[in-house]
Design an enzyme around this catalytic site. Structure first.
Site, mmCIF file in Angstrom:
data_model
loop_
_atom_site.group_PDB
_atom_site.id
_atom_site.type_symbol
_atom_site.label_atom_id
_atom_site.label_comp_id
_atom_site.label_asym_id
_atom_site.label_seq_id
_atom_site.Cartn_x
_atom_site.Cartn_y
_atom_site.Cartn_z
ATOM 1 N N LEU A 1 -5.009 -6.941 -6.549
ATOM 2 C CA LEU A 1 -4.595 -8.079 -7.368
ATOM 3 C C LEU A 1 -5.714 -9.052 -7.737
ATOM 4 C CD1 LEU A 1 -1.112 -8.689 -5.739
ATOM 5 C CD2 LEU A 1 -1.743 -7.180 -7.633
ATOM 6 N N HIS B 1 -0.809 0.140 -13.535
ATOM 7 C CA HIS B 1 -0.050 -1.067 -13.858
ATOM 8 C C HIS B 1 1.419 -0.689 -14.027
ATOM 9 C CE1 HIS B 1 0.393 -5.181 -15.146
ATOM 10 N NE2 HIS B 1 1.230 -4.732 -16.059
ATOM 11 N N ASN C 1 -7.006 1.953 -12.723
ATOM 12 C CA ASN C 1 -5.980 1.047 -12.209
ATOM 13 C C ASN C 1 -4.613 1.566 -12.613
ATOM 14 O OD1 ASN C 1 -4.862 -1.500 -11.202
ATOM 15 N ND2 ASN C 1 -4.541 -2.045 -13.355
ATOM 16 N N GLU D 1 5.138 6.122 -10.409
ATOM 17 C CA GLU D 1 3.804 5.890 -9.818
ATOM 18 C C GLU D 1 3.473 6.971 -8.794
ATOM 19 O OE1 GLU D 1 3.057 1.173 -10.219
ATOM 20 O OE2 GLU D 1 4.004 1.755 -8.358
ATOM 21 N N GLY E 1 0.788 -1.236 0.000
ATOM 22 C CA GLY E 1 0.000 0.000 0.000
ATOM 23 C C GLY E 1 0.814 1.277 0.000
HETATM 24 C C1 GAR Z 1 2.379 -1.164 -7.747
HETATM 25 O O1 GAR Z 1 3.634 -1.157 -8.397
HETATM 26 C C2 GAR Z 1 1.271 -1.303 -8.768
HETATM 27 O O2 GAR Z 1 1.556 -0.677 -9.995
HETATM 28 C C3 GAR Z 1 1.229 -2.794 -8.926
HETATM 29 O O3 GAR Z 1 1.363 -3.289 -7.625
HETATM 30 C C4 GAR Z 1 2.239 -2.421 -6.898
HETATM 31 C C5 GAR Z 1 1.631 -2.158 -5.536
HETATM 32 O O4 GAR Z 1 2.561 -1.542 -4.688
HETATM 33 N N1 GAR Z 1 -0.009 -3.212 -9.559
HETATM 34 C C6 GAR Z 1 -0.073 -4.264 -10.377
HETATM 35 O O5 GAR Z 1 0.896 -4.960 -10.635
HETATM 36 C C7 GAR Z 1 -1.460 -4.519 -10.969
HETATM 37 N N2 GAR Z 1 -1.401 -5.482 -12.017
HETATM 38 P P1 GAR Z 1 2.082 -0.846 -3.349
HETATM 39 O O6 GAR Z 1 1.198 -1.842 -2.610
HETATM 40 O O7 GAR Z 1 3.337 -0.568 -2.573
HETATM 41 O O8 GAR Z 1 1.338 0.412 -3.731
#
Ligand code: GAR
EC number: 2.1.2.2
Length: 189
Positions: free
Chosen positions: A86, A105, A103, A175, A13
């Protein structure tokens, strides 16, 4: 009246925390609820540490009319952000909140998308394939994994010596910089 943001996350998160902190300084919007499918996800503690309501739900609650959908109807979100969520996002929620679910990615879709392509798996695949660039994709969510209309993509270069961890750090920087800005822009439209 501030616009209302609801975040779904499954793990650490860090993006959820970054969005919460960004909008704690904002007049435009606020994060009203963080929801997770894992009752021990670190995102719960991160949200609570930033005075933001957070709760978990079961898989059954995610797809039932009485479960998460009812919670969302009470939260009245102007936008729903999947930040490291996920599970497949259910159609019953998409139908109730059309064009409101986005979303992030950690790759340049349509490359490195689809089932199983999440978090470090994406960066490992990108490095294994000797890609020279990767990045982030922020997109609307539809009923298929990683396939909705793209809102924004940002790129970062990969050096020959970069590991998957190096790539992950560079993608995370993108991000953290861009996801709050995209949310803000969408909410101002
Ligand atoms: C992030 O890098 C996001 O882009 C990815 O999960 C990570 C979550 O990190 N999402 C995916 O891969 C979706 N297919 P976080 O929990 O530290 O924010």
């Amino acid at each position: 009246m501030k616009k209302r943001i609801v975040i779904f996350a499954s793990g650490s998160g860090t993006n959820a925390q970054n969005i919460i902190q960004y909008f704690q300084q904002s007049k435009v919007a606020e994060v009203v609820h963080v929801l997770t499918n894992k009752k021990d996800a670190k995102v719960l503690a991160r949200a609570e540490a930033h005075n933001t309501k957070a709760s978990s739900f079961t898989r059954a609650q995610l797809i039932s009319e009485e479960g998460v959908l009812q919670t969302l109807k009470k939260s009245k979100p102007d936008i729903i952000v999947l930040a490291g969520f996920l599970l497949k996002f259910p159609e019953i929620i998409l139908q109730s909140f059309p064009n409101k679910v986005i979303n992030i990615h950690p790759a340049l879709l349509p490359k490195y998308g689809g089932k199983g392509m999440y978090g470090h798996h994406v960066h490992e695949a990108v490095v294994a394939n000797n890609e020279t660039e990767t990045g982030i994709t922020i997109h609307f969510v539809n009923e298929n994994y990683d396939e909705g209309a793209i809102i924004l993509q940002k790129k970062t270069t990969i050096l020959p010596e970069d590991t998957a961890e190096d790539v992950a750090k560079n993608v995370q920087k993108l991000e953290y910089e861009w996801l709050p800005k995209v949310i803000e822009t969408l909410l101002k439209e």
